[in-house]
Design a protein around this motif. Structure first.
Motif, mmCIF file in Angstrom:
data_model
loop_
_atom_site.group_PDB
_atom_site.id
_atom_site.type_symbol
_atom_site.label_atom_id
_atom_site.label_comp_id
_atom_site.label_asym_id
_atom_site.label_seq_id
_atom_site.Cartn_x
_atom_site.Cartn_y
_atom_site.Cartn_z
ATOM 1 N N GLU A 1 13.628 14.094 77.268
ATOM 2 C CA GLU A 1 14.947 13.469 77.177
ATOM 3 C C GLU A 1 15.256 13.077 75.730
ATOM 4 O O GLU A 1 16.386 13.228 75.265
ATOM 5 N N LEU A 2 14.267 12.579 75.032
ATOM 6 C CA LEU A 2 14.428 12.208 73.628
ATOM 7 C C LEU A 2 14.730 13.438 72.778
ATOM 8 O O LEU A 2 15.651 13.434 71.955
ATOM 9 N N GLN A 3 13.969 14.504 72.985
ATOM 10 C CA GLN A 3 14.167 15.730 72.208
ATOM 11 C C GLN A 3 15.520 16.377 72.492
ATOM 12 O O GLN A 3 16.114 16.990 71.618
ATOM 13 N N ASN A 4 16.015 16.208 73.721
ATOM 14 C CA ASN A 4 17.323 16.762 74.079
ATOM 15 C C ASN A 4 18.465 15.908 73.546
ATOM 16 O O ASN A 4 19.626 16.275 73.675
ATOM 17 N N GLY A 5 18.132 14.746 72.983
ATOM 18 C CA GLY A 5 19.151 13.868 72.428
ATOM 19 C C GLY A 5 19.835 12.999 73.464
ATOM 20 O O GLY A 5 20.869 12.390 73.174
ATOM 21 N N ASN A 6 19.296 12.940 74.667
ATOM 22 C CA ASN A 6 19.901 12.147 75.734
ATOM 23 C C ASN A 6 19.597 10.660 75.604
ATOM 24 O O ASN A 6 20.312 9.841 76.175
ATOM 25 N N ILE A 7 18.529 10.324 74.887
ATOM 26 C CA ILE A 7 18.166 8.924 74.675
ATOM 27 C C ILE A 7 17.703 8.755 73.227
ATOM 28 O O ILE A 7 17.318 9.730 72.574
ATOM 29 N N THR A 8 17.748 7.524 72.761
ATOM 30 C CA THR A 8 17.294 7.230 71.396
ATOM 31 C C THR A 8 15.791 6.964 71.406
ATOM 32 O O THR A 8 15.181 6.776 72.467
ATOM 33 N N GLN A 9 15.225 6.892 70.215
ATOM 34 C CA GLN A 9 13.796 6.589 70.062
ATOM 35 C C GLN A 9 13.474 5.234 70.699
ATOM 36 O O GLN A 9 12.475 5.088 71.391
ATOM 37 N N GLN B 1 11.668 2.709 77.811
ATOM 38 C CA GLN B 1 11.439 3.360 79.104
ATOM 39 C C GLN B 1 9.949 3.572 79.351
ATOM 40 O O GLN B 1 9.450 3.328 80.454
ATOM 41 N N PHE B 2 9.238 4.031 78.330
ATOM 42 C CA PHE B 2 7.810 4.273 78.526
ATOM 43 C C PHE B 2 7.056 2.968 78.754
ATOM 44 O O PHE B 2 6.179 2.908 79.608
ATOM 45 N N ALA B 3 7.397 1.926 78.015
ATOM 46 C CA ALA B 3 6.732 0.628 78.211
ATOM 47 C C ALA B 3 6.973 0.106 79.626
ATOM 48 O O ALA B 3 6.043 -0.384 80.283
ATOM 49 N N GLU B 4 8.202 0.217 80.104
ATOM 50 C CA GLU B 4 8.513 -0.225 81.466
ATOM 51 C C GLU B 4 7.765 0.610 82.499
ATOM 52 O O GLU B 4 7.244 0.088 83.483
ATOM 53 N N LEU B 5 7.721 1.918 82.262
ATOM 54 C CA LEU B 5 7.022 2.823 83.168
ATOM 55 C C LEU B 5 5.528 2.512 83.204
ATOM 56 O O LEU B 5 4.914 2.448 84.276
#
Length: 168
Positions: free
Chosen positions: A76-84, A90-94
């Motif tokens: 999603e980050l690489q596709n530009g759908n979310i920021t760094q 998201q990863f911390a929450e996951l």
């Protein structure tokens, strides 16, 4: 000795040394390399009157599922759908969710085991403190929910450090 026994023994040896190494990068939260040994291993008394010390248990996190979700976030980050920053959040929450689920599963398994009580839960550390008779506690190593057994003082010392850091 058959291969499965040898493999299990090697796994348990590695788990006891590295403890939380399988917590998908969460080992910095729980320093299992050996605590100072000055923790409070509070002795408990069971129904029979014998003294039983607490033991820390590290929950098993589904590393494969966590890694797959991490790959999806990275995509999603690489596709530009979310920021760094969104990806990190998201990863911390996951990661917190996976660890909390693993702790809940471990606590449920331990509570369902005769002779074992859950004295405390530390979801942020991926650990619980167990009390009870030694044989059923050690028997929990056969459960997929238990990654390793560690010193109670290691868990409590790390929990105290984490609490002090959060309040500072």
């Amino acid at each position: 000795m058959d291969d499965s026994t040898t493999t299990r023994r090697r796994l348990l040896e590695g788990a006891s040394v590295g403890g939380g190494a399988l917590l998908a990068g969460c080992t910095d939260q729980l320093d299992l390399g050996g605590g100072s040994g000055t923790g409070t291993d509070a002795a408990r008394t069971d129904a029979g009157g014998s003294t039983v010390d607490g033991v820390g248990a590290i929950a098993t996190v589904d590393r494969e599922a966590l890694q797959q979700d991490r790959i999806e976030i990275r995509q999603e980050l690489q596709n530009g759908n979310i920021t760094q920053e969104e990806a990190r959040t998201q990863f911390a929450e996951l990661q917190d969710e996976y660890i909390s689920e693993a702790v809940a599963a471990l606590a449920e398994t331990a509570s369902a085991t005769d002779g074992v009580d859950v004295a405390a839960e530390y979801p942020s550390l991926g650990a619980v403190v167990l009390s009870g008779a030694a044989v059923p506690i050690i028997g929990l190593l056969d459960s997929a929910d238990v990654n390793a057994l560690v010193s109670q003082s290691d868990v409590e010392d790390r929990a105290g450090t984490a609490t002090a850091t959060e309040s500072a």
